[in-house]
Enzyme design. Structure first.
Site, short mmCIF file in Angstrom:
data_model
loop_
_atom_site.label_atom_id
_atom_site.label_comp_id
_atom_site.label_asym_id
_atom_site.label_seq_id
_atom_site.Cartn_x
_atom_site.Cartn_y
_atom_site.Cartn_z
N SER A 63 16.42 13.28 -65.31
CA SER A 63 16.64 13.68 -63.91
C SER A 63 18.02 14.27 -63.63
CB SER A 63 16.41 12.49 -62.98
OG SER A 63 15.04 12.35 -62.75
N LYS A 66 17.83 17.69 -62.46
CA LYS A 66 17.43 18.04 -61.09
C LYS A 66 18.58 18.72 -60.33
CE LYS A 66 13.69 14.72 -60.83
NZ LYS A 66 13.33 13.33 -60.85
N TYR A 188 8.74 21.74 -64.75
CA TYR A 188 9.42 20.48 -64.41
C TYR A 188 9.61 19.60 -65.65
CZ TYR A 188 10.17 15.79 -62.64
OH TYR A 188 10.69 14.53 -62.46
N TYR A 239 18.59 7.11 -57.45
CA TYR A 239 17.36 6.44 -57.05
C TYR A 239 17.64 5.61 -55.79
CZ TYR A 239 16.67 7.92 -61.83
OH TYR A 239 16.63 8.67 -62.97
N1 GLU Z 1 10.94 13.30 -66.17
C1 GLU Z 1 11.06 12.01 -65.52
C2 GLU Z 1 9.89 11.80 -64.59
O1 GLU Z 1 9.52 12.70 -63.90
C3 GLU Z 1 12.37 11.99 -64.81
C4 GLU Z 1 12.67 10.64 -64.34
C5 GLU Z 1 14.11 10.40 -64.11
O2 GLU Z 1 14.97 10.65 -64.97
O3 GLU Z 1 14.40 9.94 -63.00
O4 GLU Z 1 9.33 10.74 -64.51
#
Ligand code: GLU
Length: 303
Positions: A63, A66, A188, A239
């Site tokens: 992530s 992102k 993604y 998160y």
């Molecule tokens: N590729 C992971 C997912 O979509 C990313 C999760 C993450 O690193 O927060 O579940």
């Protein structure tokens, strides 16, 4: 300030830690990484480099990517992006679905999975060769052509990504995806699979510490775009633990389930840390400890 003795002492403390968190296993490939790994890299405003441990070893950035996808999409489409994705913390796990339904398919922010999937859709609609162009963007920011996708990790996630698939279909049902669901997810998953070292991440994130200019002084973002991206990192980058991270560390940053964290202190430094064991909220356990120790001992946080 000579940061090297501080990094050495932090790595030493982390090496004694018995409780190292739990390596993510919901993406089967990620479970293969040893929880003994630990690396840290700092690039200061003068581009002095400080590092310790496994700072040059590549891992799955997950992530953390992102932020890079957001930067590229925001750079292309500008403020119209915020019609399709919000800017509020969600206070929920990264793959939480019900909020998306309640809020009519507009994800809370670009760093939860739903928001990042919308950002992938924007890239798919605007780039000529999305997978190649996204990789090229990161390579340029990092000034490093050796950065690649890890196709095995991407496939592992594709094979097990039911929840992301559900998220994408829900977005599609609300009219917030322009492209075919599988194509969006393919971008993604690849974006999440990029493997980079702490060194490469710190060099890439330098653009957010340096008012939109990369290490070679090329401009990628304007100062207002950097302000927005850093604000999102501070409020949504960890998160449902963004408040705790701001409280303990005090830097805009982004973590990933591969155990990496990249963060910046605007106009002072970019920093990346990697330790694969995660805490209950999905953030690198030792990564968090290490960054807390770093900003406390150096007195260098945004607060
Ligand atoms: N590729 C992971 C997912 O979509 C990313 C999760 C993450 O690193 O927060 O579940």
């Amino acid at each position: 300030m000579d940061l090297q003795p501080i990094l050495n002492a932090i790595a030493d403390d982390c090496s004694k830690e018995k409780e190292r968190g739990v390596v993510a296993s919901y993406i089967p490939e990620l479970a293969k990484v040893s929880d003994e790994k630990f690396g840290m890299f700092v690039l200061d405003a003068q581009q002095n480099e400080y590092f310790v441990g496994d700072a040059h070893e590549r891992f799955s950035i997950q992530s953390v990517s992102k932020v890079l996808a957001l930067a590229q999409a925001f750079g292309i489409v500008g403020r119209s992006l915020w019609k399709r994705v919000g800017v509020e913390p969600s206070g929920n796990p990264f793959n939480f679905l019900s909020l998306l339904e309640q809020e009519n398919g507009i994800p809370r922010n670009p760093f939860i999975n739903a928001g990042a999937i919308v950002v992938s859709d924007v890239l798919l609609s605007t780039l000529k060769d999305p997978k190649q162009d996204f990789l090229a963007y990161i390579r340029e920011l990092a000034n490093d052509q050796s950065i690649v996708y890890d196709n095995i990790v991407a496939k592992s996630e594709k094979d097990t990504g039911s929840r992301n698939r559900a998220t994408a279909y829900l977005l599609k049902s609300f009219g917030n995806l322009e492209n075919d669901v599988e194509e969006v997810l393919d971008l993604y998953f690849h974006q999440c699979s990029v493997s980079m070292s702490c060194e490469q991440l710190a060099k890439t994130f330098f653009v957010f510490a340096n008012r939109g200019y990369c290490t070679r002084r090329n401009k990628y973002l304007n100062i207002n775009q950097v302000k927005r991206i850093n604000a999102l990192m501070l409020t949504c980058g960890f998160y449902d633990e963004a408040g705790e991270f701001a409280f303990e560390v005090g830097l805009p940053g982004k973590s990933g389930v591969g155990g990496g964290i990249a963060a910046v202190l605007p106009q002072q430094y970019s920093i990346a840390v990697w330790s694969p064991g995660l805490n209950k909220k999905g953030n690198s356990k030792l990564g968090l400890n290490a960054l807390e120790a770093f900003t406390t001992q150096t007195n260098l946080s945004i607060f």
